[in-house]
Design a protein around this motif. Structure first.
Motif, short mmCIF file in Angstrom:
data_model
loop_
_atom_site.label_atom_id
_atom_site.label_comp_id
_atom_site.label_asym_id
_atom_site.label_seq_id
_atom_site.Cartn_x
_atom_site.Cartn_y
_atom_site.Cartn_z
N LEU A 61 -5.52 9.82 -9.73
CA LEU A 61 -4.48 9.48 -8.76
C LEU A 61 -4.06 10.65 -7.89
N GLY A 62 -4.56 11.85 -8.17
CA GLY A 62 -4.21 13.01 -7.36
C GLY A 62 -2.86 13.60 -7.68
N TYR A 63 -2.30 13.25 -8.83
CA TYR A 63 -0.97 13.76 -9.19
C TYR A 63 -1.08 15.14 -9.82
N ARG A 64 -0.36 16.09 -9.27
CA ARG A 64 -0.37 17.47 -9.78
C ARG A 64 1.02 17.89 -10.25
N GLY A 65 1.94 16.96 -10.31
CA GLY A 65 3.27 17.27 -10.81
C GLY A 65 3.32 17.21 -12.33
N PRO A 66 4.48 17.45 -12.92
CA PRO A 66 4.61 17.43 -14.38
C PRO A 66 4.70 16.01 -14.92
N ALA A 67 4.33 15.86 -16.17
CA ALA A 67 4.54 14.59 -16.86
C ALA A 67 6.02 14.43 -17.18
N PHE A 68 6.49 13.21 -17.17
CA PHE A 68 7.86 12.91 -17.59
C PHE A 68 7.79 12.48 -19.06
N ASP A 69 7.65 13.49 -19.92
CA ASP A 69 7.42 13.28 -21.35
C ASP A 69 6.18 12.42 -21.53
N TRP A 70 6.29 11.20 -22.09
CA TRP A 70 5.11 10.36 -22.34
C TRP A 70 4.52 9.86 -21.03
N VAL A 71 5.33 9.72 -20.00
CA VAL A 71 4.91 9.13 -18.73
C VAL A 71 4.10 10.13 -17.93
N THR A 72 2.84 9.80 -17.66
CA THR A 72 1.94 10.74 -16.99
C THR A 72 2.23 10.87 -15.50
N VAL A 73 2.59 9.77 -14.84
CA VAL A 73 2.79 9.76 -13.39
C VAL A 73 4.03 8.91 -13.08
N PRO A 74 4.99 9.42 -12.30
CA PRO A 74 6.16 8.60 -11.94
C PRO A 74 5.74 7.43 -11.05
N ASP A 75 6.49 6.35 -11.14
CA ASP A 75 6.09 5.09 -10.50
C ASP A 75 5.92 5.23 -8.99
N GLN A 76 6.82 5.95 -8.34
CA GLN A 76 6.72 6.06 -6.88
C GLN A 76 5.38 6.66 -6.47
N PHE A 77 4.94 7.68 -7.19
CA PHE A 77 3.66 8.30 -6.85
C PHE A 77 2.51 7.35 -7.16
N THR A 78 2.61 6.62 -8.27
CA THR A 78 1.55 5.65 -8.61
C THR A 78 1.38 4.63 -7.49
N LEU A 79 2.49 4.12 -6.96
CA LEU A 79 2.42 3.12 -5.90
C LEU A 79 1.85 3.71 -4.61
N ALA A 80 2.26 4.94 -4.29
CA ALA A 80 1.73 5.59 -3.10
C ALA A 80 0.23 5.85 -3.25
N ALA A 81 -0.18 6.29 -4.44
CA ALA A 81 -1.61 6.52 -4.69
C ALA A 81 -2.39 5.22 -4.60
N ALA A 82 -1.80 4.13 -5.09
CA ALA A 82 -2.48 2.84 -5.02
C ALA A 82 -2.72 2.45 -3.57
N ASP A 83 -1.73 2.66 -2.71
CA ASP A 83 -1.91 2.36 -1.28
C ASP A 83 -3.07 3.17 -0.70
N ARG A 84 -3.08 4.45 -1.02
CA ARG A 84 -4.13 5.34 -0.49
C ARG A 84 -5.51 4.91 -0.99
N LEU A 85 -5.60 4.61 -2.26
CA LEU A 85 -6.89 4.24 -2.85
C LEU A 85 -7.35 2.87 -2.36
N MET A 86 -6.40 1.94 -2.19
CA MET A 86 -6.77 0.60 -1.75
C MET A 86 -7.22 0.60 -0.30
N ALA A 87 -6.69 1.55 0.49
CA ALA A 87 -7.08 1.61 1.90
C ALA A 87 -8.56 1.93 2.05
N ALA A 88 -9.13 2.55 1.01
CA ALA A 88 -10.55 2.91 1.06
C ALA A 88 -11.46 1.78 0.60
N VAL A 89 -10.88 0.67 0.17
CA VAL A 89 -11.66 -0.45 -0.32
C VAL A 89 -12.01 -1.37 0.84
#
Length: 506
Positions: A323-351
């Motif tokens: 997903l291209g996330y280089r920030g810290p984990a939020f304890d168990w959570v690897t990627v915060p939701d806002q970044f996940t959604l933004a990454a999904a938009d970016r990745l889906m645009a390439a489909v």
């Protein structure tokens, strides 16, 4: 104490100590009857009693976390998951200490039972008659109401129930495997045809359940966020409709809910999940691929190999490291939701071509701390900006010592997830997708503060697309009518396919 040990949080009362285990006189008389030659009997008894104590402890943990008893057939794989969650909530040091403490308690129990059974074999047959007379007298006194002797063969009943539960699970699994072989949509043409090639996104919000609407402490926050999101969506030319689904699970095991929605089969245990994956059953994603859609999983919770993804019908899988996330984990959570959604938009645009994506959000996963905060969408970058939210933030150790603090952390984490998913849906797009937002399951019972397994589901899209679902009778807006009937989650696949596909011939 082992014989009257409770296996449910509701049974942990002082009144439970007043029950007299009817197995006790049988055990004592048997030990005295064998006298000093009872080593084999003692081994058998200690083994059975310890196994019963462990099973009751497992039941207690499962009722507390998932609102159901421990299943000997399906739940053994959860031991590793439980360790990982405990490590996240308590920290490695406390988790190891808790594991060591459990081992010490188990060893002490074995030693105590071995000693006690040895003591009673020492009495010999000459005392067996006296003990039998004492128990007979107590029973007679109870019958005459002179003495109250409440009795329960709780441990024996529990053992028999577990044998029956194993039999039922195996029979149920055989029926499930037969159902998985049959699929009315296999080979059906023009599926998804009424969508006109529009993208579809299924967004799972972790632990988002009916509690957000029914529990006042949560509803005050979450309903305000949801209602406040309706205006920006309306301005973006989008509409919203909402209903209820009944999840097959509560408290955890999100992948079972994901599999239920995708397969159209109720998957409430790991054995069913494995049977579904091994069957020719076509999931929503298999059927979409056959209809010309690209199928994508955006899965920040996947940090290891995930062969199940391909068997679920995903043509492309974007795990945490993709997903291209280089920030810290939020304890168990690897990627915060806002970044996940933004990454999904970016990745889906390439489909190329229409796509069906499953996006799994994690920020509202236990232990619910630290809770992320929204950043401007155009400043997300590689996620490094989230570092300030983690440094010096709440820790699981500081929150999980108090139930009220845990519930408040849950409230805030769900609110963040709702802010992220509604704000993302309102972002400008040349051709907005049909977005399905739903919870996977209710949180743990002590957080949900209720026994319901219902979760909200929201349809977000252009009004002409939502018109395909007019027959569903769902509520306009983000707040479903409280009296609206909840559908079993496993019914969603077929209802959805019927709504977005031309009628089958004949």
């Amino acid at each position: 104490m082992v014989l009257i040990q409770p296996n449910h949080p509701g049974a942990m009362t002082l009144g439970a100590l007043g029950f007299f285990p009817l197995e006790l006189p049988v055990i004592l008389l048997a030990l005295m009857a064998v006298s000093g030659r009872g080593r084999v009997l003692r081994v058998v008894l200690v083994t059975l009693l310890v196994a019963g104590a462990v099973l009751k402890a497992a039941d207690l943990a499962m009722f507390s976390a998932f609102g159901r008893p421990f299943d000997l057939v399906t739940d053994l794989p959860l031991i590793l998951s439980g360790w990982e969650l405990g490590r996240g909530a308590l920290g490695v040091g406390l988790a190891v200490l808790a594991g060591f403490g459990g081992a010490v308690i188990l060893g002490a129990l074995i030693a105590a039972l071995w000693w006690a059974t040895g003591v009673w074999t020492g009495f010999g047959l000459r005392w067996a008659g006296a003990v039998a007379l004492v128990f007979a007298g107590l029973a007679m006194a109870d019958g005459l109401r002179a003495v109250q002797l409440p009795g329960a063969a709780f441990t024996t009943r529990l053992a028999l129930e577990r044998v029956e539960a194993v039999r039922r699970t195996l029979d149920d699994l055989a029926r499930f495997e037969l159902a998985a072989e049959q699929d009315p949509y296999t080979g059906r043409e023009a599926l998804f045809g009424r969508l006109g090639g529009r993208d579809v996104r299924i967004v799972f919000v972790e632990s988002y359940g009916r509690a957000s609407f029914d529990v006042p402490a949560y509803a005050e926050t979450h309903l305000a966020t949801l209602r406040g999101a309706e205006g920006p969506l309306l301005q973006a030319g989008l509409a919203v409709r909402s209903g209820w689904l009944t999840s097959p699970i509560s408290g955890g095991q999100s992948w079972l809910a994901h599999g239920t929605l995708a397969s159209g089969l109720r998957i409430d245990g790991q054995s069913r999940y494995g049977a579904m994956l091994a069957s020719p059953r076509r999931t929503l994603f298999h059927l979409a691929r056959e209809a010309g859609y690209r199928t994508v999983a955006v899965a920040p919770g996947i940090t290891r190999d995930w062969p199940e993804g391909q068997r679920l019908g995903f043509g492309r899988i974007h795990a945490a490291g993709d997903l291209g996330y280089r920030g810290p984990a939020f304890d168990w959570v690897t990627v915060p939701d806002q970044f996940t959604l933004a990454a999904a938009d970016r990745l889906m645009a390439a489909v190329e071509g229409p796509s069906l994506a499953q996006i799994t959000l994690l920020s509202s996963h236990a232990p619910w701390v630290p809770v992320p905060r929204m950043l401007p969408w155009d400043s997300l970058g590689d996620g490094s900006g989230f570092a300030a939210q983690v440094e010096g933030g709440e820790t699981p150790e500081s929150v999980w010592s108090d139930t009220a603090l845990i519930q408040d952390a849950y409230r805030r984490s769900i609110d963040y997830a709702l802010q992220a998913v509604t704000a993302d849906a309102a972002r400008p797009r040349a051709r907005p997708p049909l977005t399905i937002v739903l919870g996977d399951h209710q949180p743990a019972p002590f957080v949900a503060q209720g026994a319901s397994r219902d979760v909200p589901v929201h349809l977000i899209g252009p009004p002409e697309v939502l018109a395909l679902f007019d027959g569903w009778g769902w509520t306009p807006g983000f707040v479903p009518d409280a009296d609206l009937a909840a559908w079993p989650m496993e019914s969603f696949r077929d209802r959805f396919l019927d709504a977005v596909s031309p009628a089958a011939p004949g």
